[in-house]
Design a protein around this motif. Structure first.
Motif, mmCIF file in Angstrom:
data_model
loop_
_atom_site.group_PDB
_atom_site.id
_atom_site.type_symbol
_atom_site.label_atom_id
_atom_site.label_comp_id
_atom_site.label_asym_id
_atom_site.label_seq_id
_atom_site.Cartn_x
_atom_site.Cartn_y
_atom_site.Cartn_z
ATOM 1 N N ASP A 71 0.857 -1.216 -0.150
ATOM 2 C CA ASP A 71 0.049 0.160 -0.140
ATOM 3 C C ASP A 71 0.822 1.252 -0.027
ATOM 4 O O ASP A 71 0.473 2.492 -0.164
ATOM 5 C CB ASP A 71 -0.909 -0.057 1.341
ATOM 6 C CG ASP A 71 -2.113 -1.245 1.198
ATOM 7 O OD1 ASP A 71 -2.191 -1.469 -0.029
ATOM 8 O OD2 ASP A 71 -2.467 -1.590 2.224
ATOM 9 N N GLY A 72 2.039 1.017 0.191
ATOM 10 C CA GLY A 72 3.054 2.213 0.404
ATOM 11 C C GLY A 72 4.225 2.072 1.036
ATOM 12 O O GLY A 72 4.552 0.703 1.240
ATOM 13 N N ASN A 90 2.201 6.904 -0.052
ATOM 14 C CA ASN A 90 1.308 6.145 -0.433
ATOM 15 C C ASN A 90 1.929 5.487 -1.814
ATOM 16 O O ASN A 90 2.871 5.756 -2.309
ATOM 17 C CB ASN A 90 0.198 6.739 -1.059
ATOM 18 C CG ASN A 90 -0.682 7.352 0.264
ATOM 19 O OD1 ASN A 90 -0.969 6.817 1.251
ATOM 20 N ND2 ASN A 90 -0.921 8.661 0.075
ATOM 21 N N GLY A 96 1.341 10.571 2.707
ATOM 22 C CA GLY A 96 0.369 10.248 3.626
ATOM 23 C C GLY A 96 0.620 10.574 4.956
ATOM 24 O O GLY A 96 1.827 10.711 5.409
ATOM 25 N N ASN A 175 -6.280 10.071 8.533
ATOM 26 C CA ASN A 175 -6.443 9.795 7.306
ATOM 27 C C ASN A 175 -7.970 9.732 6.947
ATOM 28 O O ASN A 175 -8.941 9.344 7.769
ATOM 29 C CB ASN A 175 -5.663 8.459 6.892
ATOM 30 C CG ASN A 175 -6.011 7.338 7.982
ATOM 31 O OD1 ASN A 175 -6.562 7.574 8.992
ATOM 32 N ND2 ASN A 175 -6.144 6.213 7.551
#
Length: 199
Positions: A71-72, A90, A96, A175
């Motif tokens: 996912d990152g 990200n 992020g 987030n």
């Protein structure tokens, strides 16, 4: 090897990747891939040295077919005011601010790697400091609890997707999330609605 398995427990995979494919000066880079409740990130120890161009590195390594797949990318740096800093990118290379499962894995990483012996940690993030409680079993972290802070809730937004009309409540704990209240979650095509609504 995978460690700390079990439902809801952070798990990790240790490995290395050769970066700079086809380029002079390509080198091996050590990383740890960790997963918590389905959120998987690539973790780098950046306490002393940081690779160049982290956004591009995140894009390349996060690719599900041609990279490690994640996912990152999360870099663990010295704390600004807390014990450590979580710097998060990200999969598309954008920054992020915060991920609850991602930061739980940070807690397991720093303890299991011997970077701290403390079981109550403060991790600096772009969304502000977050407090972790590490639950140690034997010599390794079995579970991690994170205080996500106060969730900011905004006014509901009507959204049409997957042939239905939804009322989405924006909620942000560092987030952004979109929350849908429904009587039967199994009856809602959540993945299709998410893609069509770009949530």
């Amino acid at each position: 090897s995978r460690t700390g398995g079990g439902r809801g427990r952070p798990r990790s995979f240790y490995g290395w990747k050769r970066i700079g494919w086809g380029q002079k000066g390509a080198r091996n880079m050590r990383f740890t891939k960790m997963e918590g409740l389905g959120n998987d990130y690539i973790y780098l120890n950046c306490l002393e040295e940081t690779p160049a161009d982290l956004p591009e590195l995140s894009r390349r390594l996060s690719h599900r077919h041609f990279g490690v797949g994640a996912d990152g990318l999360i870099c663990i740096r010295p704390g600004r005011t807390g014990d450590f800093t979580m710097e998060m990118y990200n999969a598309d290379g954008s920054r992020g601010a915060m991920c609850g499962n991602g930061i739980r894995c940070v807690g397991k990483y720093v303890y299991d790697r011997g970077l701290t012996r403390e079981t109550c940690l403060t991790i600096d993030t772009d969304a502000g400091p977050r407090h972790l409680e590490l639950h140690v079993l034997g010599e390794v972290v079995d579970r991690v609890t994170v205080d996500m802070g106060t969730v900011e809730v905004s006014a509901p937004v009507p959204v049409e997707a997957a042939g239905e009309r939804f009322t989405v409540v924006p909620a942000n704990a560092g987030n952004p999330h979109g929350v849908i209240f429904c009587e039967d979650p199994e009856a809602v095509e959540l993945e299709r609605a998410q893609k069509e609504a770009d949530l």
